[in-house]
Design a protein around this motif. Structure first.
Motif, PDB file in Angstrom:
ATOM      1  N   GLU A   1      49.334  29.822 -40.149  1.00 42.44           N
ATOM      2  CA  GLU A   1      48.169  30.859 -40.232  1.00 42.44           C
ATOM      3  C   GLU A   1      47.206  30.261 -40.193  1.00 42.44           C
ATOM      4  O   GLU A   1      46.349  31.262 -39.404  1.00 42.44           O
ATOM      5  CB  GLU A   1      48.584  31.261 -41.293  1.00 42.44           C
ATOM      6  CG  GLU A   1      47.428  33.117 -41.765  1.00 42.44           C
ATOM      7  CD  GLU A   1      47.550  33.278 -43.146  1.00 42.44           C
ATOM      8  OE1 GLU A   1      46.948  34.195 -43.668  1.00 42.44           O
ATOM      9  OE2 GLU A   1      48.260  33.092 -44.162  1.00 42.44           O
ATOM     10  N   ALA A   2      47.285  29.384 -40.715  1.00 43.93           N
ATOM     11  CA  ALA A   2      45.790  28.651 -39.611  1.00 43.93           C
ATOM     12  C   ALA A   2      45.534  28.673 -39.034  1.00 43.93           C
ATOM     13  O   ALA A   2      44.788  28.800 -37.288  1.00 43.93           O
ATOM     14  CB  ALA A   2      45.167  27.607 -40.805  1.00 43.93           C
TER      15      ALA A   2
ATOM     16  N   LYS B   1      50.655  28.183 -44.333  1.00 43.71           N
ATOM     17  CA  LYS B   1      49.283  27.892 -44.247  1.00 43.71           C
ATOM     18  C   LYS B   1      49.577  27.395 -42.954  1.00 43.71           C
ATOM     19  O   LYS B   1      48.331  28.074 -42.415  1.00 43.71           O
ATOM     20  CB  LYS B   1      49.513  27.154 -45.814  1.00 43.71           C
ATOM     21  CG  LYS B   1      49.653  27.647 -46.931  1.00 43.71           C
ATOM     22  CD  LYS B   1      49.364  26.782 -48.445  1.00 43.71           C
ATOM     23  CE  LYS B   1      49.737  27.395 -49.780  1.00 43.71           C
ATOM     24  NZ  LYS B   1      49.395  26.459 -50.632  1.00 43.71           N
TER      25      LYS B   1
ATOM     26  N   THR C   1      56.276  26.718 -48.072  1.00 44.29           N
ATOM     27  CA  THR C   1      54.234  26.617 -48.043  1.00 44.29           C
ATOM     28  C   THR C   1      53.550  26.373 -47.944  1.00 44.29           C
ATOM     29  O   THR C   1      52.549  26.944 -46.935  1.00 44.29           O
ATOM     30  CB  THR C   1      54.055  26.991 -49.811  1.00 44.29           C
ATOM     31  OG1 THR C   1      54.740  25.373 -50.276  1.00 44.29           O
ATOM     32  CG2 THR C   1      55.135  27.754 -50.507  1.00 44.29           C
ATOM     33  N   ASP C   2      53.598  24.886 -47.021  1.00 41.76           N
ATOM     34  CA  ASP C   2      52.537  24.074 -46.130  1.00 41.76           C
ATOM     35  C   ASP C   2      52.417  24.546 -44.574  1.00 41.76           C
ATOM     36  O   ASP C   2      51.912  24.565 -44.105  1.00 41.76           O
ATOM     37  CB  ASP C   2      52.608  22.580 -46.727  1.00 41.76           C
ATOM     38  CG  ASP C   2      52.445  22.416 -47.680  1.00 41.76           C
ATOM     39  OD1 ASP C   2      51.708  22.811 -48.765  1.00 41.76           O
ATOM     40  OD2 ASP C   2      52.022  20.672 -48.679  1.00 41.76           O
TER      41      ASP C   2
ATOM     42  N   LEU D   1      45.518  19.338 -45.432  1.00 40.21           N
ATOM     43  CA  LEU D   1      47.117  19.965 -45.371  1.00 40.21           C
ATOM     44  C   LEU D   1      47.386  19.871 -44.154  1.00 40.21           C
ATOM     45  O   LEU D   1      49.074  19.291 -43.992  1.00 40.21           O
ATOM     46  CB  LEU D   1      46.652  21.799 -45.047  1.00 40.21           C
ATOM     47  CG  LEU D   1      47.977  22.394 -44.422  1.00 40.21           C
ATOM     48  CD1 LEU D   1      49.147  22.143 -45.601  1.00 40.21           C
ATOM     49  CD2 LEU D   1      47.528  23.669 -44.040  1.00 40.21           C
TER      50      LEU D   1
END
Length: 294
Positions: A216-217, A213, A209-210, A24
């Motif tokens: 959040e990570a 994510k 969306t990437d 990612l």
């Protein structure tokens, strides 16, 4: 305020070590690098040879996932030696009630990023001037733009860098198409009216969306927007829901639409200002299209 930019690995010290996260991160960094190269956001060769001075970019942080992701990606590129640019982060505190003023300065100081926090009470202006039932976005954006241009000039920055992504561009395109009667989206590179400050969007091909994510990570300290984000019935929200529905029915349609923004056939539109219809004449090379009904 720190004088130099801390290495990117410090920012990623507590990031996940999973294969999926590394992919990612690489996807976002590669996407930004491609935008920078494709749209000539900087002349790397001229900077490295000394023909041009090392530029400075004002990276705008709202406290949302996209702008956090933007700064992280740019820091990553800078650490890799792929971005010979001085970065200064900037947050505009617009005077919204309950805005947690300490979060961004504390986080920026922790990761060692030069920054500037601007306090301007645009909240009162917007809520006073905008009629009941109308959305704040347009006026808020105009006020914010003017302030950020001023700060960029004060800091000697040649460009303001924003965290808009692929989905923002598509929603803007749909809003212009449906409500504005024009074909326009968000450009990856723009020169302001005065001709002295650029606006860059390195994440313009990245999927929302990437970025969600990624945020959040990375456990970014997200600050929600309680001014416009809480209003119902926004045209942009409606376009987002429409695109969500299309994506549900045909997965991948957003990416197909995004490719269309970079694949324009002016001869197959109707704007005589961008295509010379008068110059078409028999005997010249034509441009037929089997995909257009005859």
């Amino acid at each position: 305020m720190p004088d130099t930019l801390t290495s990117s690995p410090h920012l990623f010290a507590d990031a996940p070590d999973s294969v999926s996260f590394r992919k990612l991160r690489k996807r976002l960094v590669r996407g930004a690098q491609e935008v920078i190269d494709t749209y000539s956001l900087l002349d790397r060769r001229a900077i490295e040879t000394g023909e041009k001075l090392r530029p400075k970019w004002l990276v705008c942080l709202s406290g949302g996932k996209d702008s956090y992701g933007l700064l992280a990606v740019l820091m990553d590129l800078a650490w890799q030696g792929a971005l010979p640019v001085d970065l200064i982060a900037c947050n505009l505190d617009q005077g919204q009630p309950g805005f947690p003023k300490h979060i961004l300065p504390d986080w920026l100081a922790k990761i060692g990023v030069p920054h500037r926090i601007i306090t301007e009470d645009t909240y009162s202006i917007v809520t006073e001037k905008v009629e009941a039932g109308r959305t704040y976005c347009s006026m808020c954006s105009r006020l914010r733009r003017g302030i950020l241009y001023r700060v960029a000039r004060e800091e000697g920055c040649e460009a303001i860098v924003l965290g808009h992504h692929r989905d923002d561009a598509l929603e803007t395109f749909m809003m212009n198409l449906v409500h504005g009667g024009r074909l326009a989206a968000m450009p990856p590179k723009l020169l302001n009216d005065e001709g002295d400050v650029m606006v860059f969007r390195p994440l313009i091909t990245s999927a929302e969306t990437d970025l969600a994510k990624f945020a959040e990570a990375m456990q970014f300290p997200i600050i929600p927007c309680n001014l416009c984000g809480s209003q119902d019935g926004l045209q942009r929200v409606a376009m987002k829901h429409l695109l969500d529905e299309w994506e549900r029915k045909k997965p991948g349609v957003r990416q197909v639409m995004a490719r269309a923004l970079a694949n324009v056939r002016t001869s197959h539109l109707h704007d005589a200002g961008v295509f010379d219809f008068a110059g078409l004449a028999l005997g010249k090379t034509g441009e037929d299209d089997p995909n257009v009904p005859f």
